[in-house]
Write a protein that holds these residues in place. Sequence first.
Motif, mmCIF file in Angstrom:
data_model
loop_
_atom_site.group_PDB
_atom_site.id
_atom_site.type_symbol
_atom_site.label_atom_id
_atom_site.label_comp_id
_atom_site.label_asym_id
_atom_site.label_seq_id
_atom_site.Cartn_x
_atom_site.Cartn_y
_atom_site.Cartn_z
ATOM 1 N N GLY A 26 0.833 -1.192 0.000
ATOM 2 C CA GLY A 26 0.000 0.000 0.000
ATOM 3 C C GLY A 26 0.867 1.241 0.000
ATOM 4 O O GLY A 26 1.990 1.234 -0.498
ATOM 5 N N THR A 27 0.329 2.312 0.567
ATOM 6 C CA THR A 27 1.060 3.580 0.629
ATOM 7 C C THR A 27 2.000 3.551 1.830
ATOM 8 O O THR A 27 1.587 3.783 2.966
ATOM 9 N N ILE A 28 3.258 3.231 1.568
ATOM 10 C CA ILE A 28 4.236 3.043 2.644
ATOM 11 C C ILE A 28 5.474 3.882 2.354
ATOM 12 O O ILE A 28 6.111 3.684 1.322
ATOM 13 N N PHE A 29 5.811 4.780 3.273
ATOM 14 C CA PHE A 29 7.048 5.542 3.137
ATOM 15 C C PHE A 29 8.140 4.946 4.016
ATOM 16 O O PHE A 29 9.309 4.952 3.657
ATOM 17 N N SER A 30 7.750 4.455 5.156
ATOM 18 C CA SER A 30 8.689 3.729 5.991
ATOM 19 C C SER A 30 7.909 2.905 7.000
ATOM 20 O O SER A 30 6.738 3.170 7.269
ATOM 21 N N ILE A 31 8.565 1.881 7.503
ATOM 22 C CA ILE A 31 7.973 1.027 8.529
ATOM 23 C C ILE A 31 8.873 1.049 9.746
ATOM 24 O O ILE A 31 10.081 0.821 9.619
ATOM 25 N N ASN A 32 8.294 1.311 10.894
ATOM 26 C CA ASN A 32 9.066 1.303 12.123
ATOM 27 C C ASN A 32 9.116 -0.120 12.656
ATOM 28 O O ASN A 32 9.964 -0.905 12.275
ATOM 29 N N THR A 33 8.204 -0.465 13.507
ATOM 30 C CA THR A 33 8.206 -1.793 14.120
ATOM 31 C C THR A 33 7.310 -2.750 13.341
ATOM 32 O O THR A 33 6.225 -2.381 12.903
ATOM 33 N N MET A 34 7.773 -3.969 13.191
ATOM 34 C CA MET A 34 6.936 -5.090 12.756
ATOM 35 C C MET A 34 6.964 -6.125 13.871
ATOM 36 O O MET A 34 8.000 -6.310 14.528
ATOM 37 N N ALA A 35 5.842 -6.759 14.079
ATOM 38 C CA ALA A 35 5.756 -7.692 15.205
ATOM 39 C C ALA A 35 4.774 -8.804 14.903
ATOM 40 O O ALA A 35 3.942 -8.697 14.006
ATOM 41 N N TRP A 36 4.917 -9.855 15.672
ATOM 42 C CA TRP A 36 3.971 -10.971 15.657
ATOM 43 C C TRP A 36 3.320 -11.075 17.033
ATOM 44 O O TRP A 36 4.012 -11.045 18.055
ATOM 45 N N TYR A 37 2.019 -11.196 17.023
ATOM 46 C CA TYR A 37 1.240 -11.495 18.208
ATOM 47 C C TYR A 37 0.538 -12.829 17.961
ATOM 48 O O TYR A 37 0.450 -13.293 16.828
#
Length: 122
Positions: A26-37
Amino acid sequence: QVQLVESGGGLVQTGGSLRLSCTASGTIFSINTMAWYRQAPGKQRELVASITSGGTTNYADSLKGRFTISRASAKNTAYLQMNSLKPEDTAVYLCYSSVQTTLGTRQFNVYWGQGTQVTVSS
Protein backbone atom coordinates in the motif's frame (compact mmCIF):
# COMPACT_ATOMS: atom_id res chain seq x y z
CA GLN A 1 -4.42 2.12 2.66
CA VAL A 2 -1.98 -0.44 4.04
CA GLN A 3 -2.56 -4.17 4.00
CA LEU A 4 -0.67 -6.82 5.93
CA VAL A 5 -0.87 -10.34 4.57
CA GLU A 6 0.36 -13.27 6.60
CA SER A 7 1.21 -16.71 5.27
CA GLY A 8 2.94 -19.88 6.35
CA GLY A 9 0.61 -21.18 9.02
CA GLY A 10 -0.68 -24.71 9.09
CA LEU A 11 -0.79 -27.99 10.97
CA VAL A 12 2.43 -29.41 12.33
CA GLN A 13 3.35 -32.12 14.80
CA THR A 14 4.99 -31.45 18.16
CA GLY A 15 8.65 -30.67 17.64
CA GLY A 16 8.13 -29.45 14.11
CA SER A 17 8.87 -26.06 12.55
CA LEU A 18 7.01 -23.42 10.64
CA ARG A 19 8.05 -20.13 9.08
CA LEU A 20 5.51 -17.34 8.96
CA SER A 21 5.72 -14.38 6.61
CA CYS A 22 4.02 -11.00 6.77
CA THR A 23 4.17 -8.57 3.87
CA ALA A 24 2.95 -4.99 4.00
CA SER A 25 1.67 -3.28 0.87
CA GLY A 26 0.00 0.00 0.00
CA THR A 27 1.06 3.58 0.63
CA ILE A 28 4.24 3.04 2.64
CA PHE A 29 7.05 5.54 3.14
CA SER A 30 8.69 3.73 5.99
CA ILE A 31 7.97 1.03 8.53
CA ASN A 32 9.07 1.30 12.12
CA THR A 33 8.21 -1.79 14.12
CA MET A 34 6.94 -5.09 12.76
CA ALA A 35 5.76 -7.69 15.21
CA TRP A 36 3.97 -10.97 15.66
CA TYR A 37 1.24 -11.49 18.21
CA ARG A 38 -0.80 -14.60 18.86
CA GLN A 39 -4.20 -15.32 20.28
CA ALA A 40 -5.39 -18.72 21.41
CA PRO A 41 -9.08 -19.50 21.98
CA GLY A 42 -10.26 -18.00 25.24
CA LYS A 43 -6.98 -16.21 25.86
CA GLN A 44 -5.76 -12.66 25.49
CA ARG A 45 -3.65 -11.58 22.58
CA GLU A 46 0.03 -11.72 23.49
CA LEU A 47 3.22 -10.43 21.96
CA VAL A 48 5.38 -13.11 20.41
CA ALA A 49 8.23 -11.02 19.00
CA SER A 50 8.96 -7.63 17.52
CA ILE A 51 11.68 -6.08 15.39
CA THR A 52 12.43 -2.41 14.77
CA SER A 53 13.65 -0.78 11.59
CA GLY A 54 17.12 -0.86 13.11
CA GLY A 55 16.94 -4.59 13.73
CA THR A 56 16.41 -4.53 17.48
CA THR A 57 14.39 -7.56 18.51
CA ASN A 58 12.23 -8.34 21.50
CA TYR A 59 10.72 -11.70 22.46
CA ALA A 60 8.25 -13.05 24.93
CA ASP A 61 10.40 -14.60 27.64
CA SER A 62 8.74 -18.00 27.29
CA LEU A 63 9.58 -18.18 23.58
CA LYS A 64 13.23 -17.13 23.58
CA GLY A 65 15.40 -19.74 21.95
CA ARG A 66 12.61 -21.34 19.93
CA PHE A 67 11.28 -18.44 17.87
CA THR A 68 13.27 -16.02 15.73
CA ILE A 69 11.96 -12.86 14.11
CA SER A 70 13.68 -11.33 11.12
CA ARG A 71 12.94 -8.72 8.53
CA ALA A 72 13.56 -7.95 4.89
CA SER A 73 13.04 -4.22 4.91
CA ALA A 74 13.35 -3.83 1.15
CA LYS A 75 10.41 -6.20 0.79
CA ASN A 76 8.38 -4.74 3.69
CA THR A 77 8.31 -8.26 5.04
CA ALA A 78 8.79 -9.80 8.46
CA TYR A 79 9.34 -13.46 9.19
CA LEU A 80 8.84 -15.64 12.23
CA GLN A 81 10.79 -18.87 12.34
CA MET A 82 9.20 -21.18 14.88
CA ASN A 83 11.09 -24.30 15.96
CA SER A 84 10.40 -27.06 18.47
CA LEU A 85 6.72 -26.29 18.36
CA LYS A 86 4.48 -27.38 21.20
CA PRO A 87 0.71 -27.86 21.39
CA GLU A 88 0.51 -24.73 23.55
CA ASP A 89 1.81 -22.73 20.59
CA THR A 90 -1.49 -23.38 18.84
CA ALA A 91 -3.07 -20.00 18.09
CA VAL A 92 -3.89 -17.48 15.41
CA TYR A 93 -0.72 -15.54 14.69
CA LEU A 94 -1.25 -11.93 13.73
CA CYS A 95 1.15 -9.49 12.13
CA TYR A 96 1.45 -5.93 13.42
CA SER A 97 3.18 -3.00 11.82
CA SER A 98 3.62 0.70 12.47
CA VAL A 99 3.77 2.46 9.13
CA GLN A 100 4.49 5.98 7.96
CA THR A 101 1.90 6.66 5.27
CA THR A 102 2.35 10.40 4.87
CA LEU A 103 5.60 11.89 3.65
CA GLY A 104 6.97 14.78 5.66
CA THR A 105 5.44 13.79 8.99
CA ARG A 106 6.61 11.58 11.81
CA GLN A 107 3.18 10.02 12.22
CA PHE A 108 3.07 6.23 12.18
CA ASN A 109 -0.21 4.36 11.93
CA VAL A 110 -0.79 0.87 13.28
CA TYR A 111 -2.02 -1.93 11.07
CA TRP A 112 -2.92 -5.55 11.71
CA GLY A 113 -3.14 -8.53 9.45
CA GLN A 114 -6.02 -10.99 9.41
CA GLY A 115 -3.97 -13.71 11.04
CA THR A 116 -2.78 -17.16 10.12
CA GLN A 117 -3.71 -20.30 12.05
CA VAL A 118 -0.96 -22.40 13.57
CA THR A 119 -2.01 -25.75 14.98
CA VAL A 120 0.44 -28.05 16.73
CA SER A 121 -0.75 -31.60 17.24
CA SER A 122 0.45 -33.77 20.12
